[in-house]
Design a protein around this motif. Structure first.
Motif, PDB file in Angstrom:
ATOM      1  N   PHE A 401       0.845  -1.199   0.000  1.00 26.28           N
ATOM      2  CA  PHE A 401       0.000   0.000   0.000  1.00 26.28           C
ATOM      3  C   PHE A 401       0.874   1.240   0.000  1.00 26.28           C
ATOM      4  O   PHE A 401       1.868   1.319   0.721  1.00 26.28           O
ATOM      5  CB  PHE A 401      -0.912   0.008   1.230  1.00 26.28           C
ATOM      6  CG  PHE A 401      -1.742   1.262   1.354  1.00 26.28           C
ATOM      7  CD1 PHE A 401      -2.992   1.332   0.764  1.00 26.28           C
ATOM      8  CD2 PHE A 401      -1.281   2.378   2.051  1.00 26.28           C
ATOM      9  CE1 PHE A 401      -3.770   2.487   0.859  1.00 26.28           C
ATOM     10  CE2 PHE A 401      -2.049   3.530   2.151  1.00 26.28           C
ATOM     11  CZ  PHE A 401      -3.297   3.579   1.558  1.00 26.28           C
ATOM     12  N   ARG A 402       0.480   2.207  -0.784  1.00 27.86           N
ATOM     13  CA  ARG A 402       1.115   3.517  -0.750  1.00 27.86           C
ATOM     14  C   ARG A 402       0.040   4.600  -0.737  1.00 27.86           C
ATOM     15  O   ARG A 402      -0.944   4.540  -1.463  1.00 27.86           O
ATOM     16  CB  ARG A 402       2.040   3.722  -1.961  1.00 27.86           C
ATOM     17  CG  ARG A 402       3.370   2.969  -1.851  1.00 27.86           C
ATOM     18  CD  ARG A 402       4.162   3.428  -0.658  1.00 27.86           C
ATOM     19  NE  ARG A 402       5.465   2.804  -0.545  1.00 27.86           N
ATOM     20  CZ  ARG A 402       5.724   1.677   0.116  1.00 27.86           C
ATOM     21  NH1 ARG A 402       4.728   1.020   0.706  1.00 27.86           N
ATOM     22  NH2 ARG A 402       6.954   1.211   0.199  1.00 27.86           N
ATOM     23  N   PHE A 403       0.248   5.592   0.125  1.00 27.49           N
ATOM     24  CA  PHE A 403      -0.683   6.707   0.257  1.00 27.49           C
ATOM     25  C   PHE A 403      -0.629   7.559  -1.003  1.00 27.49           C
ATOM     26  O   PHE A 403       0.404   7.657  -1.669  1.00 27.49           O
ATOM     27  CB  PHE A 403      -0.305   7.553   1.469  1.00 27.49           C
ATOM     28  CG  PHE A 403      -1.451   8.311   2.079  1.00 27.49           C
ATOM     29  CD1 PHE A 403      -2.159   7.779   3.150  1.00 27.49           C
ATOM     30  CD2 PHE A 403      -1.819   9.553   1.594  1.00 27.49           C
ATOM     31  CE1 PHE A 403      -3.205   8.486   3.732  1.00 27.49           C
ATOM     32  CE2 PHE A 403      -2.863  10.261   2.156  1.00 27.49           C
ATOM     33  CZ  PHE A 403      -3.566   9.718   3.232  1.00 27.49           C
ATOM     34  N   ASP A 404      -1.766   8.151  -1.321  1.00 28.96           N
ATOM     35  CA  ASP A 404      -1.883   9.059  -2.451  1.00 28.96           C
ATOM     36  C   ASP A 404      -0.710  10.039  -2.475  1.00 28.96           C
ATOM     37  O   ASP A 404      -0.510  10.816  -1.552  1.00 28.96           O
ATOM     38  CB  ASP A 404      -3.207   9.812  -2.317  1.00 28.96           C
ATOM     39  CG  ASP A 404      -3.449  10.785  -3.441  1.00 28.96           C
ATOM     40  OD1 ASP A 404      -2.741  11.808  -3.498  1.00 28.96           O
ATOM     41  OD2 ASP A 404      -4.357  10.549  -4.252  1.00 28.96           O
ATOM     42  N   ALA A 405       0.079   9.976  -3.548  1.00 23.54           N
ATOM     43  CA  ALA A 405       1.307  10.770  -3.621  1.00 23.54           C
ATOM     44  C   ALA A 405       1.051  12.266  -3.538  1.00 23.54           C
ATOM     45  O   ALA A 405       1.782  13.001  -2.867  1.00 23.54           O
ATOM     46  CB  ALA A 405       2.062  10.446  -4.914  1.00 23.54           C
ATOM     47  N   SER A 406       0.003  12.744  -4.219  1.00 24.91           N
ATOM     48  CA  SER A 406      -0.243  14.188  -4.219  1.00 24.91           C
ATOM     49  C   SER A 406      -0.603  14.690  -2.826  1.00 24.91           C
ATOM     50  O   SER A 406      -0.347  15.852  -2.505  1.00 24.91           O
ATOM     51  CB  SER A 406      -1.351  14.541  -5.217  1.00 24.91           C
ATOM     52  OG  SER A 406      -2.583  13.945  -4.859  1.00 24.91           O
ATOM     53  N   ASP A 407      -1.187  13.811  -1.995  1.00 23.50           N
ATOM     54  CA  ASP A 407      -1.521  14.209  -0.630  1.00 23.50           C
ATOM     55  C   ASP A 407      -0.309  14.209   0.282  1.00 23.50           C
ATOM     56  O   ASP A 407      -0.332  14.827   1.354  1.00 23.50           O
ATOM     57  CB  ASP A 407      -2.595  13.294  -0.047  1.00 23.50           C
ATOM     58  CG  ASP A 407      -3.970  13.559  -0.631  1.00 23.50           C
ATOM     59  OD1 ASP A 407      -4.184  14.667  -1.146  1.00 23.50           O
ATOM     60  OD2 ASP A 407      -4.830  12.671  -0.569  1.00 23.50           O
ATOM     61  N   LEU A 408       0.743  13.494  -0.108  1.00 18.10           N
ATOM     62  CA  LEU A 408       1.968  13.486   0.678  1.00 18.10           C
ATOM     63  C   LEU A 408       2.909  14.609   0.271  1.00 18.10           C
ATOM     64  O   LEU A 408       3.739  15.046   1.065  1.00 18.10           O
ATOM     65  CB  LEU A 408       2.686  12.145   0.504  1.00 18.10           C
ATOM     66  CG  LEU A 408       1.990  10.908   1.076  1.00 18.10           C
ATOM     67  CD1 LEU A 408       2.757   9.649   0.693  1.00 18.10           C
ATOM     68  CD2 LEU A 408       1.859  10.997   2.587  1.00 18.10           C
TER      69      LEU A 408
END
Length: 445
Positions: A401-408
């Motif tokens: 799983f990876r968190f939404d990149a734009s939100d990071l």
């Protein structure tokens, strides 16, 4: 029913820019920490103010989820929603009128506030809940420089491709197991029907463009892997890197191809003006045969009059990998929220602890429409089959799983130049120019 990471109908790019300017202009001194919060309930131990982006029906369900706990603990939780959250939370913190708690839809924004000493570290009970009920990866989204400032709240699994099982069966179309297979399926459907199979909508008022970032993120992760994805998020690998350009090219092979989009809505440029929720209607009517959107989208489809089930009107499969792993383990992107505190009063801490617990997660999920990555959540409490599947993915230790990149990413990029770049891209600006424009949004330090 609107939330920032599930629906992302939120603040404008200009608002994010304003937030960045406010934060950049801070002297570094704390705003409203330790015992007062600055919210309307800050001086009242029985009132806790909570500020977030969750609005409409979902806000009503949020308040319902903690109503019984409020009564049992004699604490009045006063929730306020705002579509200008990202800008206003910075303004409030700087002006000394922050809420007691904020539900951050972006870990990057929480980190901004924590590094400027506006947030207080999470109490030991929240840390303990995070360690027991959330994976180390999810714990990290609320951790800044080794200090835990909050635990996750809700979640979403992105990258679903929605389709009609009956239509696929009638035509002999099979679910693809690789990205190349998805492109081949797209070409097959277009050739056999003589119409574009995909419907795509980037429209989201001032937040127009975010669905496009989800496409790119899904492909970067699946094509180049976790190391490249993680380095991209921190700009160790810039947008102009060939690996990121390759992801844009792969996405372009579908959504910038006029033979493949935009079913029911027009040409490629119509993507930018089609509200992201509208394709649910095209799916339900059969005008659209493929659509890329997160787990929350089942609510839109049900609202459009279709059933969501493996044997129903509409179902979904995950965007396939570039290469089959053989072990069946999934690689997915997703989003969520983190609850951070601006004061450390006993009542504020009590609410923060409750929101980090499996008791709250089960209470909210059982009311319908959302999921959580809390390991204490019973998947059977989910309100739909696709949400149950999403929870199982989040709880499976084999899932990558990876968190939404734009939100990071910093908001100047993730919700600034990245969103704008996606809008310009579907309007015809060439990829190299787009990548340079997005990359220019990164802070110089």
């Amino acid at each position: 029913m609107m939330t920032r990471n599930r629906r992302r109908i939120l603040a404008s790019v200009a608002a994010f820019g304003a937030a960045g300017m406010v934060l950049a202009g801070c002297s570094g001194g704390p705003g409203t920490t330790n015992g007062g919060g600055g919210g309307e309930g800050g001086d009242d131990d029985n009132v806790v103010t909570v500020y977030g982006t969750i609005s409409g029906t979902e806000a009503e369900l949020l308040e319902e989820s903690w109503a019984e706990w409020e009564e049992e603990n004699d604490i009045d939780i006063q929730y306020e929603a705002s579509q200008e959250f990202e800008a206003q939370i910075a303004v409030r913190a700087q002006g000394g009128s922050a809420p007691d708690l904020a539900i951050f839809p972006q870990p990057g924004l929480l980190a901004d506030m924590a590094t400027r000493d506006y947030l207080v570290p999470a109490p030991e009970e929240v840390v303990a809940n995070a360690e027991e009920y959330w994976s180390p990866l999810w714990q990290g989204f609320g951790t800044v420089d080794g200090t835990v400032y909050g635990a996750p709240l809700m979640a979403s699994v992105k990258g679903w491709v929605w389709y009609s099982p009956a239509t696929f069966a009638e035509n002999g179309w099979e679910i693809p197991t690789t990205w190349d297979g998805l492109k081949e399926l797209t070409a097959q459907i277009a050739g056999e029907t003589g119409a574009p199979p995909w419907c795509v909508g980037f429209g989201s008022d001032a937040a127009t463009g975010w669905p496009g970032t989800d496409w790119i993120e899904d492909v970067v992760l699946r094509q180049s892997g976790t190391d490249v994805y993680d380095q991209w998020v921190t700009n160790e690998i810039p947008f102009t890197d060939p690996q990121i350009k390759s992801a844009f090219d792969e996405v372009a092979s579908i959504i910038l191809n006029p033979e493949y989009v935009n079913a029911g809505y027009g040409d490629v440029q119509s993507i930018g003006t089609t509200p992201f929720g509208d394709p649910a209607t095209a799916l339900a009517s059969g005008d659209c045969l493929l659509h890329h959107q997160a787990s929350f989208y089942d609510g839109f489809i049900v609202d459009a009059g279709a059933t969501v089930a493996e044997d129903g009107d509409i179902w979904a499969f995950q965007t396939p990998p570039f290469e089959e792993s053989g072990d069946g383990a999934a690689t997915v992107t997703g989003g969520g929220e983190i609850v951070g505190a601006f004061d450390d009063s006993a009542s504020t801490q009590a609410v923060q602890v409750y929101l980090s617990s499996p008791e709250w997660a089960n209470s909210r999920v059982s009311l319908g429409g959302v999921i959580s990555a809390n390991k204490g959540l019973d998947p059977e409490n989910a309100s739909s089959a696709i949400l149950t599947e999403a929870i199982k993915l989040l709880q499976d230790d084999a899932t990558t799983f990876r968190f939404d990149a734009s939100d990071l990413m910093p908001s100047s990029v993730g919700s600034g130049t990245f969103w704008q770049g996606m809008r310009d891209w579907v309007n015809g600006t060439d990829t190299d120019t787009i990548l340079e424009q997005i990359e220019a949004g990164w802070p110089s330090s």
